[in-house]
Design an enzyme around this catalytic site. Structure first.
Site, PDB file in Angstrom:
ATOM      1  N   TYR A 141      36.141 -47.187 -50.164  1.00  0.00           N
ATOM      2  CA  TYR A 141      35.287 -47.029 -51.438  1.00  0.00           C
ATOM      3  C   TYR A 141      34.616 -48.388 -51.784  1.00  0.00           C
ATOM      4  CZ  TYR A 141      34.151 -47.136 -56.379  1.00  0.00           C
ATOM      5  OH  TYR A 141      33.513 -46.988 -57.606  1.00  0.00           O
ATOM      6  N   GLY A 267      47.835 -53.600 -51.052  1.00  0.00           N
ATOM      7  CA  GLY A 267      46.409 -53.595 -51.127  1.00  0.00           C
ATOM      8  C   GLY A 267      45.936 -53.903 -52.614  1.00  0.00           C
TER       9      GLY A 267
END
Length: 313
Positions: A141, A267
């Site tokens: 993204y 993450g």
């Protein structure tokens, strides 16, 4: 008054921008495929074309309307979905934006305002992130929101298209979908109003920079006539822990603060705050809503919507 196309104008942020444009007297065309947008968000004063931004006919729609300004918010907005389906993510965010730029060129549009994201920065290298911070996106993204920035800059050079690129921090407000784009505020709101437990991943001391959607709207309106050729952070320039966020929401609703803590997710960024001084300087803009006020308005709106849905069922 201007002729403005808003892609994604039936979605969370886009619909709020359309509402303000209509109030100001602009002529607005919304282009939205309703994959995440809703007809109920659509301002009745706007023209509407249900169309994907990758549609081959997009240039025809633009050319028929002849916009002076294009505000581009149509996107695949989920980090998780980008990791599961990077091809779709790239198709919507990269190829879709190129198709919008081609439509701008063929229709003679004067300016494009593009919604990028703080996700382009990746893991922060310093406490406050300005626009010169290194770009190291940690998700597909982030990559797919950053790549169109280069296309926009190159189109600008080639065809004389003006542009303003915004990198948003954590946007929240009414109409945000807890089950779709799902910012943490909308997720907490949905769970609190449904009397369900709120989950916090990690210890809740991770920080975010929350910006109210009304302040996002004002930045876009200002960029119609200012800030050309610039990339700007749009943020509150304020650091808030997830614990503080939830505690404030619980207090506003008169509910106990009793989250369920879950293991940290791989993450996840620990801390994120964006420097908004360039936008303040170049747009004459500043965030007008404190987190307290923004949360009050958001919760009131969602409580009302919940009652309306319950009454209609």
């Amino acid at each position: 008054m201007s002729k403005v196309i808003v892609t994604g104008g039936a979605g969370f942020i886009g619909s709020h921008i359309v509402d303000k444009l209509i109030r100001l007297g602009h002529q607005v065309l919304v282009v939205d495929n309703l994959s995440t947008g809703r007809l109920s968000n659509l301002n009745q004063g706007a023209l509407f074309r249900r169309m994907d931004i990758n549609d081959d006919r997009l240039s025809d729609v633009f050319t028929a309307f002849r916009p002076e300004v294009v505000i581009h918010h149509a996107a695949q907005v989920s980090v998780a979905h980008s990791m599961k389906n990077p091809l779709l993510d790239a198709k919507v965010n990269i190829m879709g934006t190129i198709n919008v730029l081609e439509a701008c060129q063929r229709s003679g549009a004067g300016k494009i305002i593009y919604a990028s994201s703080a996700a382009v920065y990746g893991k922060p290298e310093r406490a406050v992130i300005d626009e010169d911070h290194a770009l190291n996106p940690m998700s597909f993204y982030g990559i797919s929101k950053h790549t169109p920035e280069h296309y926009i800059e190159t189109y600008a050079e080639l065809i004389g298209l003006e542009y303003t690129i915004f990198r948003y921090s954590n946007v929240y407000g009414g109409r945000q979908d807890a089950h779709g784009e799902g910012g943490v505020v909308s997720i907490f709101t949905d769970r609190l109003l449904s009397n369900e437990k709120c989950l916090i991943f990690g210890d809740g001391e991770q920080t975010r920079d929350f910006i109210y959607v009304k302040d996002i709207v004002e930045a876009n309106i200002a960029a119609m006539t200012r800030g050309s050729g610039l990339i700007m952070n749009i943020s509150n320039n304020t650091s808030t822990t997830v614990n503080e966020l939830l505690r404030t929401m619980c207090e506003l609703l008169g509910k106990p603060f009793s989250p369920t803590y879950m293991p940290s997710r791989p993450g996840d960024i620990k801390d994120s705050m964006l420097d908004n001084s360039r936008a303040r300087r170049e747009l004459g803009w500043a965030p007008g809503c404190t987190l307290q006020v923004g949360l009050e308005e958001t919760l009131h709106y969602e409580q009302l919507q919940k009652r309306l849905r319950k009454g209609a069922s």
